[in-house]
Design a protein around this motif. Sequence first.
Motif, PDB file in Angstrom:
ATOM      1  N   ASP A 128      -2.492  -2.027 -15.958  1.00 42.03           N
ATOM      2  CA  ASP A 128      -1.784  -1.942 -17.243  1.00 42.03           C
ATOM      3  C   ASP A 128      -1.900  -0.548 -17.831  1.00 42.03           C
ATOM      4  N   ASP A 129      -3.075   0.019 -17.723  1.00 40.65           N
ATOM      5  CA  ASP A 129      -3.288   1.344 -18.295  1.00 40.65           C
ATOM      6  C   ASP A 129      -2.358   2.367 -17.666  1.00 40.65           C
ATOM      7  N   VAL A 130      -2.146   2.243 -16.360  1.00 41.28           N
ATOM      8  CA  VAL A 130      -1.241   3.176 -15.702  1.00 41.28           C
ATOM      9  C   VAL A 130       0.205   2.899 -16.137  1.00 41.28           C
ATOM     10  N   ILE A 131       0.535   1.616 -16.235  1.00 34.19           N
ATOM     11  CA  ILE A 131       1.906   1.254 -16.609  1.00 34.19           C
ATOM     12  C   ILE A 131       2.212   1.695 -18.035  1.00 34.19           C
ATOM     13  N   HIS A 167       0.826  -1.205   0.000  1.00 32.60           N
ATOM     14  CA  HIS A 167       0.000   0.000   0.000  1.00 32.60           C
ATOM     15  C   HIS A 167       0.867   1.264   0.000  1.00 32.60           C
ATOM     16  N   LEU A 168       1.902   1.249   0.818  1.00 36.27           N
ATOM     17  CA  LEU A 168       2.785   2.420   0.860  1.00 36.27           C
ATOM     18  C   LEU A 168       3.452   2.650  -0.488  1.00 36.27           C
ATOM     19  N   VAL A 169       3.846   1.556  -1.127  1.00 36.05           N
ATOM     20  CA  VAL A 169       4.509   1.675  -2.422  1.00 36.05           C
ATOM     21  C   VAL A 169       3.529   2.222  -3.471  1.00 36.05           C
ATOM     22  N   HIS A 170       2.328   1.711  -3.460  1.00 37.59           N
ATOM     23  CA  HIS A 170       1.326   2.198  -4.419  1.00 37.59           C
ATOM     24  C   HIS A 170       0.962   3.656  -4.154  1.00 37.59           C
ATOM     25  N   LYS A 171       0.987   4.018  -2.886  1.00 37.43           N
ATOM     26  CA  LYS A 171       0.685   5.413  -2.548  1.00 37.43           C
ATOM     27  C   LYS A 171       1.777   6.339  -3.063  1.00 37.43           C
ATOM     28  N   GLY A 172       2.966   5.785  -3.253  1.00 38.97           N
ATOM     29  CA  GLY A 172       4.105   6.588  -3.670  1.00 38.97           C
ATOM     30  C   GLY A 172       4.166   6.870  -5.154  1.00 38.97           C
ATOM     31  N   LEU A 173       3.136   6.484  -5.890  1.00 38.45           N
ATOM     32  CA  LEU A 173       3.128   6.811  -7.314  1.00 38.45           C
ATOM     33  C   LEU A 173       3.022   8.322  -7.499  1.00 38.45           C
ATOM     34  N   VAL A 174       3.539   8.806  -8.617  1.00 36.19           N
ATOM     35  CA  VAL A 174       3.371  10.212  -8.947  1.00 36.19           C
ATOM     36  C   VAL A 174       2.232  10.309  -9.946  1.00 36.19           C
ATOM     37  N   TRP A 190      -9.007   9.707 -14.619  1.00 34.61           N
ATOM     38  CA  TRP A 190      -8.785   9.982 -13.202  1.00 34.61           C
ATOM     39  C   TRP A 190      -7.292   9.996 -12.877  1.00 34.61           C
ATOM     40  N   ASN A 191      -6.958  10.485 -11.702  1.00 34.72           N
ATOM     41  CA  ASN A 191      -5.528  10.541 -11.406  1.00 34.72           C
ATOM     42  C   ASN A 191      -4.949   9.155 -11.083  1.00 34.72           C
ATOM     43  N   HIS A 192      -3.672   9.032 -11.420  1.00 29.74           N
ATOM     44  CA  HIS A 192      -3.056   7.705 -11.424  1.00 29.74           C
ATOM     45  C   HIS A 192      -3.083   7.006 -10.075  1.00 29.74           C
ATOM     46  N   LYS A 193      -2.972   7.807  -9.030  1.00 28.89           N
ATOM     47  CA  LYS A 193      -2.973   7.172  -7.712  1.00 28.89           C
ATOM     48  C   LYS A 193      -4.330   6.552  -7.429  1.00 28.89           C
ATOM     49  N   LYS A 194      -5.363   7.302  -7.783  1.00 31.03           N
ATOM     50  CA  LYS A 194      -6.696   6.750  -7.549  1.00 31.03           C
ATOM     51  C   LYS A 194      -6.936   5.524  -8.418  1.00 31.03           C
ATOM     52  N   GLY A 199       9.523   5.128 -13.058  1.00 30.28           N
ATOM     53  CA  GLY A 199       9.394   4.956 -11.612  1.00 30.28           C
ATOM     54  C   GLY A 199       7.995   4.497 -11.237  1.00 30.28           C
ATOM     55  N   ASN A 200       7.012   5.094 -11.863  1.00 28.77           N
ATOM     56  CA  ASN A 200       5.628   4.698 -11.600  1.00 28.77           C
ATOM     57  C   ASN A 200       5.403   3.239 -11.936  1.00 28.77           C
ATOM     58  N   LYS A 201       5.940   2.852 -13.077  1.00 30.09           N
ATOM     59  CA  LYS A 201       5.786   1.478 -13.526  1.00 30.09           C
ATOM     60  C   LYS A 201       6.343   0.528 -12.475  1.00 30.09           C
TER      61      LYS A 201
END
Lengths: 419, 424
Positions: free
Chosen positions: B189-192, A161-168, B208-212, A183-185
Amino acid sequence: MSLSKLGLFYLSKNNLCSSSVAVRNYVDFQRRELSTSKVQFAKLAQEKKPDWNKAVTEAEKIVGYPTSFLSLRWLLSDEIANVALHLRKLVGSNHPLLKTAKEIIYNGKNNMQAWGLIVLLVSKAAGHSADTPDLEQDKAAGVLHSQRALAEVTEMIRTSHLVHKGLVNLQLQANVAEDLMFGNKIALLSGDYLLSNSCIELANLRNQEVVELMSSAVRDLAEAEFVGPRDKQNNALPARPRTDIVEYKQFTDKTLEPWVVSEALGDAVTEWTLRHVLNAGSLLGKSCQGTLKLAGHPVDLQEKGYLFGKHLALAWQACLDREPFLLDAKGSFSLVSAPVLFALQHDPNLYETIEKGFESVDDVDYDALKKVVLNGPGIEKTKDLQREHSKMALEMLNELPESDARNALANIIAAMQDL
Amino acid sequence: MASIGSSRICARVQEKLCQWGHSPIFKRHSPLIVRSKFGFHSLVKNVPETRNYSLNNVAAMASPVAGCVHPCIRPEIASTATSYSTMRTQQPGSLPEYQVDPYALLEDDLKDVYVYIREALKRNTYQKDLYEISTYYFDGHGKAIRPMVAILMARAINYHIYKEKSLLPSQREVAMISEMIHTASLVHDDVIDQSDFRRGKPSVNVMWNHKKVTMAGDFILAVASMMIARLRNNDVTLVLSQVVTDLVQGEFMQLGSKETENERFSHYLTKTYRKTASLIANSVKAVTMLAGADEQLSDISYQYGRNLGLAFQLVDDLLDFVSSSSQMGKPTAADLKLGLATAPVLFACEKFPELNPMIMRRFQEPGDVEKAFELVHKSRGLEQTQFLAKQHCQEAARLANLLQESPYQKGLIVAADYVLNRMK
């Protein structure tokens, strides 16, 4: 991030304590024989109020594994070796994933690991039936293998969860820097990797109630990221304070149901509680509940396990929330931390300051906000909040028989109080 | 839903009537008459070869460009669709009787799958944003191939064991779960891939934003896991959890590796299994286990799903080179643009070794994508991919033939054919 700071804080505090002990010890040594001074030293250590590092280290001894049992296993897997390789490409890119990774690796002690540790301590404190087959037990630690696996799952879910929260959030930027995208990938895949591993680990427990419970904790974590207003990077902002007082009914802890979020917003205590039950309390609570389920304890004890974990996580959070407002603390703080929410409740006009952060939380004037918070009742009320949750966690703990593991848990709570 | 169902059938009919332009001789296979052990069923076996070929002459003629395009490009459906449908009504008997349409056969089962999924998600959150993102792709416009195959298999197996036309609620759940796991991975996949378009609408990461979006993916997976757990079957949970692990590992494999030319193809196949086939294979295995089947039968199911899934992805990779964007609902040559070397490219490599350095640099240099695209079309890569897909489909059909004769069992055979000959 704040967790790691907390770790450092505790660390330095601990060093101070031990050096003062050393000084006194030295004085003692000048007066007495060597042998007696040793006794004295031990006595001093016992009299001293429990501090965090000590509490955790002692607790670790009780369940066996001294270092994070997770990190090693992870680092040896192919996928993570791959990730490590890719992470190198990110160095210099400022991607938040690097920070998350650093925290996981360097500050594991005070951050992630404590969660798994608590699950193990609860397992040990509650014990298990004497006629459990030897094969299913980890005799050295005094827990079941399945309970250790569950503790690992807790840590994996939390880290994921922390890692996923760290996406930009990159979609707003026209020319996205290649390395940020990469980085997001990596962040997304690493999080998914941990999540998928927890799926398999959970399935291997062959206990569908536990699988369901833990899956609902993952759901709650995802839900947490949607609560209340958000800036463009999905950082949380407090909801506008309510003037009318509405009683929030859904703290019944029917643990598999989702929470009615909207009704909780706007009231300091309710909003804070809801946010942190979703992003912390639920996972720790359900893990404690699950571990008691695995050992076949009665349902009412399982439920007390849930409450223990939940209240402990909330007490912990309150403690973390206070930290940026300590005398020598610098920098920004979470806008949804308890002191801020209390300050808002106290003076709803403060919301104007908050509103400046709707585009980006960085636009908020943190120094001014901090001044207001410090001058208001926020800090005291946060302390009360922590005390209250600590008390409830301790009450639940008293349902278990006296043991080393139980004392260790009590020490951890006491050490938290001491900040 | 009804209208969607019928348009699907239409699309299927068109596809059924499309034939590869490159097979110059149209043979009409005489169907094998097989006597079943009960003696009263005369049934047709060996299906992939037996289809309605007579219309293909017309197809070739109707399409004026048929002679000059690459042999693997199928006749454009847009220009000929109307005439095909007319012809079908004119020659109703031209489709052999057993050619059941799985979508029509399962219409009642399938029409509510998306509704149920949306309800399941709704039960798990009170937050509007989260609900909207997580249900964005459950709009009923997907091919729903995974639930379709899972329900077909469930019914075929139930008939095989109990001679009953039935579907257990738990089997229906697995069908939903398979689509949910698939969608959760699509969302991530879409985000990646930073893709903009999927299924003919803006992809979820644009909206929507990527985190969400990431969290919504986790949410779908969590709800699916809860549904799996509620089946209260340890082995089924293990089988379905394996899928999640496979999906992620497949994604890691796609990140890039420096394997040699010899390893490349097996790497590609393993990746294809993990990313696509595992989900189909394990969900049909799960429904079979839920029916109370023994290990041997579960393995037949699993192998059917594995072959079907591999063929499905091979065809997908092929379509990426031949379809137009409007047909696919997503941009073509997308794989090349993402730096991925799929089967057509790997096959083309044999004839054009100059593709090797491009594969190694993931088609990053200017002009790489166009050049590779051209070389693939010049090579026999598309045919070879098609051939490999066909082999897997035939194997799937062979396995389906091991099951007791029933409309659903026939549906499984048709599904294999559908996977091979689909246009999108």
